[in-house]
Design a protein around this motif. Structure first.
Motif, PDB file in Angstrom:
ATOM      1  N   VAL A  32       0.725  -1.172  -0.177  1.00  0.00           N
ATOM      2  CA  VAL A  32       0.106   0.353   0.015  1.00  0.00           C
ATOM      3  C   VAL A  32       1.191   1.460  -0.121  1.00  0.00           C
ATOM      4  O   VAL A  32       1.836   1.244   1.020  1.00  0.00           O
ATOM      5  CB  VAL A  32      -0.729  -0.244   1.022  1.00  0.00           C
ATOM      6  N   PHE A  33       1.170   2.256  -0.988  1.00  0.00           N
ATOM      7  CA  PHE A  33       1.862   2.919  -1.716  1.00  0.00           C
ATOM      8  C   PHE A  33       1.456   4.843  -0.628  1.00  0.00           C
ATOM      9  O   PHE A  33       0.147   4.440  -1.004  1.00  0.00           O
ATOM     10  CB  PHE A  33       2.216   3.308  -2.771  1.00  0.00           C
ATOM     11  N   LYS A  34       1.849   5.047   0.437  1.00  0.00           N
ATOM     12  CA  LYS A  34       1.086   6.213   0.272  1.00  0.00           C
ATOM     13  C   LYS A  34       1.737   7.284   0.016  1.00  0.00           C
ATOM     14  O   LYS A  34       3.320   7.429  -0.231  1.00  0.00           O
ATOM     15  CB  LYS A  34       2.326   6.368   2.119  1.00  0.00           C
ATOM     16  N   ASP A  35       0.768   7.759  -0.519  1.00  0.00           N
ATOM     17  CA  ASP A  35       1.562   8.799  -1.442  1.00  0.00           C
ATOM     18  C   ASP A  35       1.446  10.251  -1.203  1.00  0.00           C
ATOM     19  O   ASP A  35       0.478  10.813  -0.791  1.00  0.00           O
ATOM     20  CB  ASP A  35       0.211   9.044  -3.062  1.00  0.00           C
ATOM     21  N   ASP A 131       9.707  12.342   2.454  1.00  0.00           N
ATOM     22  CA  ASP A 131       8.734  11.839   2.485  1.00  0.00           C
ATOM     23  C   ASP A 131       8.486  10.793   3.254  1.00  0.00           C
ATOM     24  O   ASP A 131       7.689  11.061   4.356  1.00  0.00           O
ATOM     25  CB  ASP A 131       8.059  12.096   1.612  1.00  0.00           C
ATOM     26  N   VAL A 132       8.588  10.324   3.140  1.00  0.00           N
ATOM     27  CA  VAL A 132       8.336   8.661   4.099  1.00  0.00           C
ATOM     28  C   VAL A 132       9.409   7.757   4.164  1.00  0.00           C
ATOM     29  O   VAL A 132      10.226   7.667   3.695  1.00  0.00           O
ATOM     30  CB  VAL A 132       6.960   7.704   3.132  1.00  0.00           C
ATOM     31  N   LEU A 133       9.287   7.418   5.692  1.00  0.00           N
ATOM     32  CA  LEU A 133      10.280   6.639   6.571  1.00  0.00           C
ATOM     33  C   LEU A 133       9.331   5.502   6.614  1.00  0.00           C
ATOM     34  O   LEU A 133       8.509   5.012   7.541  1.00  0.00           O
ATOM     35  CB  LEU A 133      10.675   6.830   8.054  1.00  0.00           C
TER      36      LEU A 133
HETATM   37  N1  LIG Z   1       4.235   2.049   1.349  1.00  0.00           N
HETATM   38  C1  LIG Z   1       5.381   2.840   0.775  1.00  0.00           C
HETATM   39  N2  LIG Z   1       4.557   3.949   0.746  1.00  0.00           N
HETATM   40  C2  LIG Z   1       5.778   5.269   0.451  1.00  0.00           C
HETATM   41  N3  LIG Z   1       6.685   5.097   0.140  1.00  0.00           N
HETATM   42  C3  LIG Z   1       7.385   3.574   0.675  1.00  0.00           C
HETATM   43  N4  LIG Z   1       8.805   3.506   1.085  1.00  0.00           N
HETATM   44  C4  LIG Z   1       8.787   1.602   0.910  1.00  0.00           C
HETATM   45  N5  LIG Z   1       7.526   1.229   1.270  1.00  0.00           N
HETATM   46  C5  LIG Z   1       7.055   2.404   1.114  1.00  0.00           C
END
Ligand SMILES: Nc1ncnc2[nH]cnc12
Ligand SMILES: O=P(O)(O)OC[C@H]1O[C@H](OP(=O)(O)OP(=O)(O)O)[C@H](O)[C@@H]1O
Length: 182
Positions: A32-35, A131-133
């Motif tokens: 599930v990509f966190k956009d 942006d994302v960890l």
């Molecule tokens: N689920 C995710 N969403 C966004 N960036 C990522 N990088 C690694 N996994 C991710």
């Protein structure tokens, strides 16, 4: 959901969670990509994130290193507001001069990041921004790159941290702030 200690914006964490978009099965099935891109479009929310980070980091860092791709965008704005330089940490083969390289694992494969060898100087204090960890591989590789240049990682700033993926475990010994951990 938990928010960053020290933030002065009481609703920022919940607004970031609401502003992110979940994309199922991107870039591969099961992820599930966190956009983060809807937050870039929302200038008020984007500016609150920048202001929150700048309030924590002003006077503490000499340069910002932003990670390709979304760390370039938010990192460059933070560098501008802090009045310091910006260093791009890029995917393999994109930087034109001599580089240090580090390969790492992601939730969905492997990748290599690079930094120009002369991008930061010995002893400089670097703020790393993304942006994302998630699993922490990207940030751990970036810290190694910064240190390969003789500089030190003063702090790491993220917008969103996926707690279940335990990325912080790869960043032991570093100061890490996420606007929100889910
Ligand atoms: N689920 C995710 N969403 C966004 N960036 C990522 N990088 C690694 N996994 C991710
Ligand atoms: O904590 P990790 O598991 O290492 O993942 C975090 C990284 O993953 C995403 O970028 P991605 O590598 O998908 O590349 P992109 O910016 O080119 O889309 C995100 O923007 C972080 O940089």
């Amino acid at each position: 959901m938990s928010k960053t200690p020290g933030t002065t914006d009481p609703t920022l964490a919940q607004d970031v969670v609401a502003g992110m978009r979940d994309i199922p099965d991107f870039p591969i099935h099961g992820v599930v990509f966190k956009d983060f891109t809807p937050i870039l479009l929302d200038h008020e929310l984007r500016d609150r994130i920048v202001a929150d980070t700048v309030a924590r980091q002003r006077g503490r860092v000499d340069v910002v290193a932003g990670i390709e791709a979304r760390g370039f965008i938010i990192g460059a704005v933070i560098a501008h507001e802090l009045g310091v330089g910006f260093v791009p940490v890029r995917k393999e083969g994109k930087l034109p001069s001599a580089v240090h390289s580090v390969s790492y694992a992601l939730e969905y494969g492997t990748a290599t990041l690079e930094i120009h060898q002369d991008a930061v100087s010995n002893g400089e204090r670097v703020l790393v921004v993304d942006d994302v960890l998630a699993t922490g591989g990207t940030l751990a590789a970036t810290c190694e790159l910064v240190e390969s240049c003789g500089a030190s990682v003063a702090s790491i700033e993220l917008v969103l941290e996926i707690g279940a993926l335990e990325g912080r475990a790869k960043l032991a010994g570093y100061e890490v702030h996420s606007v929100v951990t889910i």
